[in-house]
Write an enzyme that holds these catalytic residues in place. Structure first.
Site, PDB file in Angstrom:
ATOM      1  N   HIS A 195      -1.552 119.012 -75.080  1.00 48.56           N
ATOM      2  CA  HIS A 195      -0.331 118.003 -74.168  1.00 48.56           C
ATOM      3  C   HIS A 195      -1.343 117.687 -72.828  1.00 48.56           C
ATOM      4  O   HIS A 195      -1.171 118.441 -72.115  1.00 48.56           O
ATOM      5  CB  HIS A 195       0.940 118.508 -74.065  1.00 48.56           C
ATOM      6  CG  HIS A 195       1.539 119.100 -75.240  1.00 48.56           C
ATOM      7  ND1 HIS A 195       2.470 118.277 -75.727  1.00 48.56           N
ATOM      8  CD2 HIS A 195       1.538 120.160 -76.210  1.00 48.56           C
ATOM      9  CE1 HIS A 195       2.794 118.845 -76.965  1.00 48.56           C
ATOM     10  NE2 HIS A 195       2.369 119.899 -76.958  1.00 48.56           N
ATOM     11  N   LEU A 196      -1.678 116.528 -72.636  1.00 50.96           N
ATOM     12  CA  LEU A 196      -2.311 116.089 -71.346  1.00 50.96           C
ATOM     13  C   LEU A 196      -1.285 115.645 -70.485  1.00 50.96           C
ATOM     14  O   LEU A 196      -1.738 115.510 -69.193  1.00 50.96           O
ATOM     15  CB  LEU A 196      -3.593 115.325 -71.608  1.00 50.96           C
ATOM     16  CG  LEU A 196      -4.715 115.670 -72.546  1.00 50.96           C
ATOM     17  CD1 LEU A 196      -5.493 114.485 -72.705  1.00 50.96           C
ATOM     18  CD2 LEU A 196      -5.343 117.201 -71.782  1.00 50.96           C
ATOM     19  N   ARG A 197      -0.359 115.377 -70.729  1.00 50.17           N
ATOM     20  CA  ARG A 197       1.105 114.880 -69.869  1.00 50.17           C
ATOM     21  C   ARG A 197       0.740 113.728 -68.995  1.00 50.17           C
ATOM     22  O   ARG A 197       1.369 113.494 -67.957  1.00 50.17           O
ATOM     23  CB  ARG A 197       1.042 116.062 -68.831  1.00 50.17           C
ATOM     24  CG  ARG A 197       1.258 117.842 -69.131  1.00 50.17           C
ATOM     25  CD  ARG A 197       2.303 117.598 -70.079  1.00 50.17           C
ATOM     26  NE  ARG A 197       2.899 118.987 -70.393  1.00 50.17           N
ATOM     27  CZ  ARG A 197       3.518 119.548 -71.331  1.00 50.17           C
ATOM     28  NH1 ARG A 197       4.200 118.752 -72.181  1.00 50.17           N
ATOM     29  NH2 ARG A 197       3.940 120.858 -71.482  1.00 50.17           N
TER      30      ARG A 197
ATOM     31  N   ASP B  68       6.015 115.749 -82.106  1.00 47.35           N
ATOM     32  CA  ASP B  68       5.919 117.209 -81.771  1.00 47.35           C
ATOM     33  C   ASP B  68       7.023 117.676 -80.354  1.00 47.35           C
ATOM     34  O   ASP B  68       6.834 116.723 -79.448  1.00 47.35           O
ATOM     35  CB  ASP B  68       4.580 117.527 -81.334  1.00 47.35           C
ATOM     36  CG  ASP B  68       4.465 118.913 -81.126  1.00 47.35           C
ATOM     37  OD1 ASP B  68       4.636 119.751 -81.899  1.00 47.35           O
ATOM     38  OD2 ASP B  68       3.986 119.089 -79.724  1.00 47.35           O
TER      39      ASP B  68
ATOM     40  N   ASN C  91       7.580 127.502 -77.981  1.00 46.97           N
ATOM     41  CA  ASN C  91       8.110 127.035 -79.042  1.00 46.97           C
ATOM     42  C   ASN C  91       7.264 126.484 -80.120  1.00 46.97           C
ATOM     43  O   ASN C  91       6.397 125.480 -79.840  1.00 46.97           O
ATOM     44  CB  ASN C  91       9.092 125.702 -78.714  1.00 46.97           C
ATOM     45  CG  ASN C  91      10.231 125.645 -79.600  1.00 46.97           C
ATOM     46  OD1 ASN C  91      10.560 126.529 -80.484  1.00 46.97           O
ATOM     47  ND2 ASN C  91      10.770 124.413 -79.620  1.00 46.97           N
TER      48      ASN C  91
ATOM     49  N   ASP D  21      -2.142 124.180 -78.757  1.00 43.12           N
ATOM     50  CA  ASP D  21      -0.880 123.633 -78.347  1.00 43.12           C
ATOM     51  C   ASP D  21      -0.781 123.902 -76.686  1.00 43.12           C
ATOM     52  O   ASP D  21       0.263 124.158 -76.347  1.00 43.12           O
ATOM     53  CB  ASP D  21       0.534 124.376 -78.934  1.00 43.12           C
ATOM     54  CG  ASP D  21       1.807 123.774 -78.931  1.00 43.12           C
ATOM     55  OD1 ASP D  21       1.946 122.536 -78.135  1.00 43.12           O
ATOM     56  OD2 ASP D  21       2.614 124.413 -79.043  1.00 43.12           O
TER      57      ASP D  21
END
Length: 424
Positions: free
Chosen positions: A63-65, A153, A279, A306
């Site tokens: 996740h690079l946001r 996701d 999660n 993740d």
């Protein structure tokens, strides 16, 4: 620029290679592998004696946001963290703001990564529009724009009919579906694994059945539609049993796990450490054993982090309120090398799960050192010892449960397209 990597232990499962060799890189591509390779004058040389040389590692779940949550991470900082961790390529999940469900967002990610990133970035588009689980995204457009897979996701597709259609359409488009397999009705308000520790701490638990039930549904849908399916971040022995049995039946299912699922148990939550909140949640010792067994027997195809950065203000809260997720790009390699020391995996099998298999699953032209291939190369120092220190992490966020750990093994050089982008 030309580059000669001399005298390293070259491990390339795609060619069945595991021996001390030289690698010559010319014009961003692998030119030659062999002993005593001669390089043109002016060629930069890396002495890889005592080091391990592999196809560039690929993290197929980060996740690079970016766009929308750049205060947590962005493409610049995230790819620097990837390079420091030995990764030459990452696949970034679509839960950005706006969600990556269209050509514009995909194009933005690709353009920014090309202009400012340290490593290759392969976008993952969303299965449904806005990841709302209501209408399918335009998968053809996403693939044409550069997406290598689709996933909701973090927001599992709860509607089974919609998931069926997603698998059918993705099959027709030739793009992989990545499933976050959790039954949200069973997850409820749970914040950690349901069991002895959750009871002791007075925290609401998430039962293993939440993952197992969703995994079973998606595996059966993949079998029914004869479609490829990839299950993300597998953490329970039950879901692994389901996947193992499905593979034996010929179902086109692959899966990944993350280093925290073979390195930690739910005991890490004691003290209400929010850096141990993610999660799916950390599971029991039995689940950790099952994950290692599944890595060993080939049920688990890939190791992915993740990587989920969060600002300290989103983690420094009561456990129930803190957001899920941890950073992992800079600790994945060292934690995974522990599997070799423990005798769970051989080095070639580990490289397969961290480089070759992710490339195959995503359908990208990486994960090999064959002459003519793109020179994405990771050089590993297996003896390097270091301490996981928040101040030294390249990621903007420091939410790691491994802070303070004394670890062994690190990337010595990360090479992308023949260019050294990280040197230890």
């Amino acid at each position: 620029m030309n580059l000669l990597i001399q005298g390293g232990r070259v491990i390339d499962p795609s060619q069945g290679i595991d021996e001390v060799l030289d690698i010559l890189v010319e014009n961003g591509a692998v030119k030659e592998l062999g002993k005593g390779v001669k390089a043109p004058s002016g060629t930069e040389t890396i002495d890889a004696s005592g080091l391990i040389v592999t196809p560039g590692l690929i993290d197929m779940h980060v996740h690079l946001r970016d766009p929308g949550h750049e205060y947590k991470e962005d493409i610049v900082s995230g790819t620097k963290a990837a390079a420091a961790g030995g990764f030459t390529s990452v696949a970034c999940m679509p839960n950005t703001k706006p969600v990556n469900d269209n050509k514009a967002v995909t194009s933005y990610i690709i353009a920014k990564a090309k202009a400012e990133g340290s490593v290759n970035v392969f976008p993952v588009g969303s299965i449904t529009q806005g990841s709302k689980g209501e209408l399918l995204s335009e998968m053809g457009e996403l693939k044409e724009s550069g997406c290598v897979a689709v996933s909701d996701d973090g927001h599992p597709v709860t509607n089974s009919e919609l998931m069926r259609r997603a698998l059918e359409y993705a099959k027709g488009m030739g793009i992989m579906v990545i499933s976050h397999a959790e039954d949200l009705s069973l997850v409820g308000a749970g914040v950690m694994n349901e069991g002895f520790v959750s009871t002791e701490l007075g925290l609401k638990g998430i039962p293993w059945a939440a993952e197992d039930a969703a995994t079973a549904r998606d595996v059966y849908l993949a079998e029914f539609t004869d479609s490829p399916l990839h299950i993300a971040h597998v953490s329970t022995k039950g879901s692994l049993r389901i996947i193992r049995n499905a593979k034996a039946r010929g179902v086109k299912v692959t899966c990944e796990t993350a280093p925290h699922y073979f390195s930690l148990t739910d005991d890490a939550v004691r003290g209400y450490d929010t850096n141990a909140k993610m999660n799916p949640p950390l599971r029991t010792a039995d689940d950790v054993t099952a994950v290692k067994e599944a890595l060993k027997d080939g049920t688990i195809d890939a190791i992915a982090t993740d990587h989920a950065p969060h600002h300290i203000d989103e983690k420094d809260l009561e456990f129930n309120e803190a957001l899920n997720g941890i950073v992992g790009l800079e600790t994945s390699l060292t934690l995974s090398l522990r599997l070799v020391e423990e005798g769970v995996l051989t080095l070639p099998v580990l490289v397969d799960k961290m480089a070759c298999n992710p490339a195959k699953i995503l359908g990208i032209d990486r994960g090999t050192l064959k002459p003519g291939s793109v020179a994405d190369i990771t050089v590993i120092d297996p003896k390097a010892t270091w301490t996981v220190d928040a101040d030294k992490l390249a990621s903007k966020s420091k939410n790691s449960p491994f802070l303070g750990w004394e670890v062994k093994g690190a990337a010595a050089f990360t090479i992308v397209g023949g260019k050294v982008v990280y040197k230890r």
